[in-house]
Design an enzyme around this catalytic site. Structure first.
Site, PDB file in Angstrom:
ATOM      1  N   LYS A  86      -1.724  -0.325  -7.561  1.00 54.62           N
ATOM      2  CA  LYS A  86      -2.284   0.869  -6.901  1.00 54.62           C
ATOM      3  C   LYS A  86      -3.731   1.055  -7.350  1.00 54.62           C
ATOM      4  CE  LYS A  86      -1.202   5.800  -6.255  1.00 54.62           C
ATOM      5  NZ  LYS A  86      -0.323   6.901  -6.690  1.00 54.62           N
ATOM      6  N   SER A 161       1.856   9.236  -2.828  1.00 54.10           N
ATOM      7  CA  SER A 161       0.564   8.619  -2.604  1.00 54.10           C
ATOM      8  C   SER A 161       0.533   7.103  -2.803  1.00 54.10           C
ATOM      9  CB  SER A 161      -0.464   9.257  -3.540  1.00 54.10           C
ATOM     10  OG  SER A 161      -0.155   8.944  -4.889  1.00 54.10           O
ATOM     11  N   SER A 185       4.970  10.492  -6.205  1.00 57.88           N
ATOM     12  CA  SER A 185       4.159   9.462  -5.534  1.00 57.88           C
ATOM     13  C   SER A 185       4.660   8.034  -5.694  1.00 57.88           C
ATOM     14  CB  SER A 185       2.706   9.542  -6.031  1.00 57.88           C
ATOM     15  OG  SER A 185       2.047  10.618  -5.424  1.00 57.88           O
TER      16      SER A 185
END
Lengths: 495, 98
Positions: A86, A161, A185
């Site tokens: 990420k 996210s 997330s």
């Protein structure tokens, strides 16, 4: 001949094949890169694919694997396995944007601790994955660099996210990934993409080198194709870190070894089903999947108990006061002086600062900075911030009580399957409700993971399993037993 | 509406965020909605409760007081938007009058 395509392998299986010399890291890395070339135009899981560097690392890994075989040595557990990270986790010399214009050209000068640990375990970077800006969002639509699409239905969101990491795994554009989880997330995107996402206990994994959002809540977690991989990656990244004073010096058992007993019975395991997690507004197919999963756990020998977590409904307002308050403080550092973008505007140093922040941050990030600044401001601190901190005490107490009665708690991970791109983007409160089931656990500091738990109208539905703080082993055992006696996790989207 | 346009403009100034008139309008409506929802917490009597700032037992974590190398200046300035020509200092617009 292998029975599966290389890009479909799990990390455990890939590492074993690499050790045995059945496949090479270059072959595996190429297979992922080819898959990315073939499908990522549709998905946009990656912000940056580090192809050349990944192949260089793969060649080095192959040499080490060969030497280890020759010398009869055991190589590190992930040697030769590519990883998708990420883009809020710092990678030395590889641009790390946090999905924000503010950090569009930011190149970290050091690796995050979790990257150091994964590199030491032999894994190599293959690319940085898309996310909601500064990890704030539930759909990946808040990325400054374009939305990620759900491989199961391209007109739908992959969650957020950590939507890029989840979509990359669902589309077999990666072997394993890291995400971060502040209010869901890691777990909510796993739920929407038929993948596994594990949020460790607060304090279990170092956040050093992870771009901060809400420091009393942020955790890094494995995102994987099955539960064994989640255990393996957690084994690698867990542990106290002198550079992160919020890591806790607690013994971490060998999570993967804990799953390799071969025993999938759950005899005597007490599973709590919190009644407050059956809410109005939960999709019917989600509720049906959850009830079926509870029944399935019972057939494995678990005892199912109805449990009450009476302050559940207060988790959402508590979270959406505390997380923005912390975010407003953390994001004060983006002043366009030391690093990051600076607006070129006439005026004095304050004009430059206002313009830098006004133009560098996207709408949702600004909303949260505003909300947090307000909740912390003179005259409102007691009514909002302090009130929320006190409510947090009640929410944590609910879980303490529950875990005196049961070993794990089971709920849905998201109230609905994947929603349509654009559906909630103009209505922040509706978007926040997508996190309804994943906000309380970070407030309490407990670990939770999401595993594939069924389908509704062709869309994945995730099952969430929670445990007492630092008792990840227990939730992994239950998750593994469920996974290995169902076949949801083996299903793949058609692309 | 729990917030006024003027309050929102004031918060933006505290947070040093340039916001357009349109953005202030929509922010006023959206933040008010969120704060109205947060009023749910007022149902709870929390007077006697201690606030939770951290969920872990760590307190005053100390490290050894040792001198260790810091980042080389060149490395530390690598991401700076502006520096002096010798690349020795971060440069910002003047904050003092001549």
């Amino acid at each position: 001949m292998l029975e599966t395509r290389l890009e479909q392998l799990t990390a455990c299986r890939a590492a074993a094949l690499l050790r045995q010399g059945e496949i090479s890291s270059v072959e595996l890395t190429r297979a992922i890169l080819e898959r990315i070339s073939a499908v990522d135009k549709k998905i946009h899981a990656y912000l940056n694919v580090t192809a050349e560097r990944a192949l260089t690392d793969a060649r080095a890994a192959d040499a080490r694997l060969m030497a280890a075989r020759r010398d009869g040595e055991t190589p590190p557990p992930l040697l030769g396995v590519p990883m998708s990270i990420k883009d809020v986790i710092s990678t030395r010399d590889v641009v790390t944007t946090a999905g924000s214009r503010m950090l569009e050209n930011f190149t970290p000068v050091y690796d995050a601790t979790v990257i150091e640990k994964l590199n030491a375990a032999g894994a190599h970077l293959i690319g940085k994955t898309n996310l909601d800006e500064f990890a704030m969002g539930s759909s990946t639509e808040n990325s400054a660099f374009g939305v990620t699409r759900n491989p199961w239905a391209l007109e739908r969101v992959p969650g957020g996210s950590s939507g890029g990491s989840a979509a990359a795994l669902a589309a077999d554009e990666g072997i394993f990934a890291l995400g971060t989880d502040t209010g869901g997330s890691v777990r909510q995107p796993a739920s929407l993409t038929n993948t596994v996402g594990l949020r460790p206990s607060y304090g279990r994994v170092s956040r050093w080198g992870v771009i901060a959002f809400a420091s009393s809540l942020d955790q890094v977690g494995p995102m994987t194709k099955d539960v064994r991989d989640a255990a393996l990656i957690l084994d690698v990244i867990a542990g106290v870190d002198p550079r992160d004073a919020t890591t806790v010096d607690m013994p971490a058992p060998n999570y993967l070894a804990g799953l390799e007993t071969g025993d999938l019975r759950l005899t005597g395991v007490r599973v709590g089903a919190p009644r407050e997690y059956f809410v109005k507004g939960m999709a019917r197919e989600v509720e049906a999947a959850l009830r079926a999963a509870l029944a399935h756990l019972e057939t494995l020998g678990a005892e199912i108990h109805e449990i009450s977590l009476p302050h559940t409904q207060y988790a959402l307002p508590t979270y959406y006061l505390l997380a923005p308050a912390e975010a407003s403080a953390n994001l004060a550092r983006y002043d366009g002086v030391k690093y990051g973008a600076r607006a070129d505007t006439p005026g004095d140093v304050w004009d430059v600062l206002r313009a830098t922040r006004g133009r560098g941050f996207g709408a949702e990030v600004k909303r949260r900075i505003m909300l947090g600044t307000y909740a912390l401001s003179a005259g409102y601190y007691d009514a909002y911030y302090l009130k929320a901190q006190k409510t947090r005490t009640l929410i944590k107490h609910d879980f303490d009580q529950a875990f005196n009665q049961v070993d794990v708690l089971v709920s849905a991970a998201a109230p609905t399957p994947a929603f349509r791109i654009g559906e909630k983007i103009d209505d922040p409160l509706q978007m926040y409700l997508a996190d309804l089931f994943t906000l309380a656990q970070p407030l309490a500091g407990i670990p939770a993971l999401c595993i594939p738990g069924g389908f509704g109208a062709g869309l994945p539905i995730g099952l969430q399993i929670m445990a007492r703080a630092f008792d990840e082993a227990k939730m992994l055992r239950v998750a593994h037993a469920y996974e290995q006696t169902t076949d949801w996790h083996t299903r793949k989207p058609v692309l | 509406m729990s917030l006024t346009r003027e309050q929102v403009a004031h918060i933006a100034e505290l947070a040093k965020l340039e916001l357009s008139g349109v953005a202030i309008e929509s922010m006023t409506r959206q933040l008010s909605e969120i704060l109205d929802y947060a009023a749910l917490l007022n149902q709870l009597d929390t007077d006697a409760l201690a606030p939770t700032a951290s969920v872990i037992p760590n307190q005053n974590v100390m490290r050894a007081d040792l001198v260790t190398p810091s980042l080389p200046r060149e490395t530390a300035l690598r991401n700076a938007p502006d520096t002096d020509s010798q690349r020795e200092f971060l440069r910002v617009r003047a904050i003092l009058d001549d």
